[in-house]
Design an enzyme around this catalytic site. Structure first.
Site, PDB file in Angstrom:
ATOM      1  CG  HIS A  43      -5.357   2.569  -8.930  1.00  0.00           C
ATOM      2  ND1 HIS A  43      -5.703   1.552  -8.068  1.00  0.00           N
ATOM      3  CD2 HIS A  43      -4.092   2.934  -8.592  1.00  0.00           C
ATOM      4  CE1 HIS A  43      -4.680   1.311  -7.259  1.00  0.00           C
ATOM      5  NE2 HIS A  43      -3.699   2.136  -7.556  1.00  0.00           N
ATOM      6  CB  SER A  92      -2.247   2.004  -4.670  1.00  0.00           C
ATOM      7  OG  SER A  92      -1.658   1.465  -5.829  1.00  0.00           O
ATOM      8  CD  GLU A 114      -9.000   0.156  -8.573  1.00  0.00           C
ATOM      9  OE1 GLU A 114      -7.847   0.579  -8.738  1.00  0.00           O
ATOM     10  OE2 GLU A 114      -9.589   0.186  -7.473  1.00  0.00           O
TER      11      GLU A 114
END
Length: 531
Positions: free
Chosen positions: A436, A190, A323
């Site tokens: 995600h 991320s 995601e």
């Protein structure tokens, strides 16, 4: 070595011996300072090297996390004195003839949350068994890490400069822990993945690492860059009824606030700025104006990537197939609005020309409403859209630009849905698919994923750990095909983007979501992000 002691440039460190669940012994050194505490007059300043110490420093306990808002309690936690790292080594004492690859993990959290402090959250256990040295660290977050006033006292990107400082410390000292300073791989999830790309782009970081892995993160994502930080910061004094008329006055005001008030007020102005169309974290990386100091980044990421102005090292990039599950789960209002109105344009973070808005609305509806859905979920079109807007679109474009100027570049899609899917388990998301950052749970050990796992979960974990550590060792995630890794992961070719599909089986594929990819390539080529 029951009480291992290692000597680094600043002094001696006492660590401890840990064991993985498989009874593999390794050495842990925690809370090691890699920079001077950025407190007092050093608030908002670039990091400086740490001070030496006398005697033997205890490196067996967790250090402070960096100051931030705790989302669960809505209270400010952590401290400004937080620039510390952890080193985990499978082999001591060190010897020059058997140095091990080094893997440096950069935590995520939107540049405003998270930490690299606690090894129950980011444990080295899976990786360390493959004979690599693992390093985790903190970097300044939010306004403390990313206030940008275009001045030497608050240049912006301090959190990314912290990362460079940590990498410099590693270059000087990692050999003492058995790590090879000439074989360092940076990797992150991320915002950690976006950080990896930023380190590729910054001349400051050149030569400090030799391979890079960006998981579910990119410099091109709308939440990972901003040009409005100064404007946002000038709103903070208004909370207290103060009016400041210059950047100098603003800096003095912000330096005078307590840590708690500074973080709290910055989150208040951020909440007021938030728009329904997308996620924004406000104080994040920015392009610095050229000035009389060394800039971390002075060019827009897209322009630098397109022109090949970045460090050329073997590179892995990839994403999780759904995601967008994180967006529709944590921001259900976005999902309901899109389902009701079908106005995709409202959530698109690009400055679309007025004359082209109607055509873009039609193109978006065609791309997402008429697409064949792989997963039986009435919200699949919205999850795909938020997957692309917030994560996949920018990640794909950046990987393809990097591949044009660099080799090898490997790309993956992680689709496996199992017991170690990190964020899905953390937020108890009941929908099918990989959310995600979910692949992170198969690479980094986390206590929130403790419990029974299936045989297939174990195989997927062993495959990811194997590929990531192979890449760190050889620059190739599958140097040989074997029973565990029966598929050769081919790098992106000039003719197209070949990618590894990671599910219960490994498969090489091509033509990744062609309509969606075409749309975002065109968007990034033509328009500027509106962040």
């Amino acid at each position: 070595m029951s009480d291992p002691v290692v000597k680094v440039e600043e002094g001696k460190l006492k660590g401890k011996v840990n064991k993985t669940l498989n009874n593999f012994e390794y050495f842990a050194f925690k809370g090691v300072p890699y920079a001077k505490p950025p407190v007092g007059e050093l608030r908002f300043s670039v990091p400086v090297p740490p001070e030496p110490w006398e005697g033997v420093r205890d490196a067996t306990k967790n250090c402070n996390i960096c100051a931030q808002l705790d989302r669960a309690t809505q209270s400010v936690v952590g401290d400004e004195d937080c620039l510390y790292l952890n080193v985990y080594s499978p082999k001591l004492p060190a010897s020059d003839d058997s140095l091990l690859p080094v893997m440096v993990f950069i935590h995520g959290g939107g540049f405003v949350f998270g930490s690299g402090t606690d090894d129950t959250v980011h444990g080295p256990d899976f990786l360390i068994e493959k004979d690599v040295v693992v390093v985790t660290f903190n970097y300044r977050l939010g306004i403390l890490g990313f206030l940008a006033l275009n001045s030497k006292d608050a240049p912006g990107n301090m959190g990314l400069r912290d990362q460079v400082q940590a990498l410099k410390w590693i270059q000087k000292n990692i050999k003492q822990f058995g790590g090879d300073p000439n074989n360092v791989t940076i990797f992150g999830v991320s915002a950690g993945g976006a950080s990896v790309e930023y380190l590729l782009l910054s001349p400051m970081a050149k030569g400090l690492f030799h391979k890079a892995i960006a998981q579910s993160g990119s410099t091109l994502l709308p939440w990972a860059q901003s040009s409005k930080i100064k404007k946002l910061a000038h709103k903070i004094p208004l909370i207290k009824g103060n009016i400041v008329t210059s950047d100098e006055q603003l800096l003095k005001f912000l330096k005078g606030l307590s840590t708690k008030d500074l973080i709290a007020y910055s989150m208040v102005v951020l909440a007021a700025e938030a728009w329904d169309g997308g996620i924004t974290f406000g104080f994040v990386p920015t392009v610095e104006k050229s000035a009389d100091w060394e800039t971390f980044l002075d060019k827009k990421p897209y322009d630098a990537l397109a022109s090949g102005e970045f460090t050329k090292v073997p590179f892995i990039s990839g994403f999780c197939s759904r995601e967008g599950l994180i967006m529709v789960s944590l921001h259900p209002a976005r999902l309901e609005k899109l389902k009701k109105e079908k106005n995709f344009l409202e959530f698109l973070p690009f400055d679309i020309d007025e004359t082209e808005k109607q055509a873009m609305k039609t193109k978006l509806k065609t791309t997402y409403l008429e697409a064949e859905q792989k997963i039986d979920d009435e919200d699949a079109f919205a999850i795909d859209y938020f997957t692309d807007v917030d994560f996949f679109g920018g990640g794909y474009v950046s990987a393809s630009l990097i591949a044009k100027n660099n080799s090898p570049v490997y790309f993956y899609e992680f689709a496996y849905d199992g017991a170690l899917n990190y964020l899905k388990k953390k937020y108890n998301i009941p929908r099918k698919g990989a959310c995600h950052g979910d692949e992170g749970g198969y690479i980094i050990k986390s206590s929130i994923l403790d419990g029974e796992i299936s045989k297939t979960d174990e195989i997927v974990k062993n495959r990811l750990v194997g590929m990531w550590t192979n890449f760190a060792k050889y620059g190739d995630p599958t140097p040989e095909v074997n029973e565990l890794l029966p598929t050769k992961w081919e790098p992106i070719a000039e003719t197209g983007l070949a990618y590894l599909y990671i599910d219960e089986e490994l498969k090489m594929k091509e033509d990744l979501y062609p309509a969606r990819v075409k749309l975002f390539k065109e968007l990034y080529e033509k328009y500027n992000l509106s962040s």
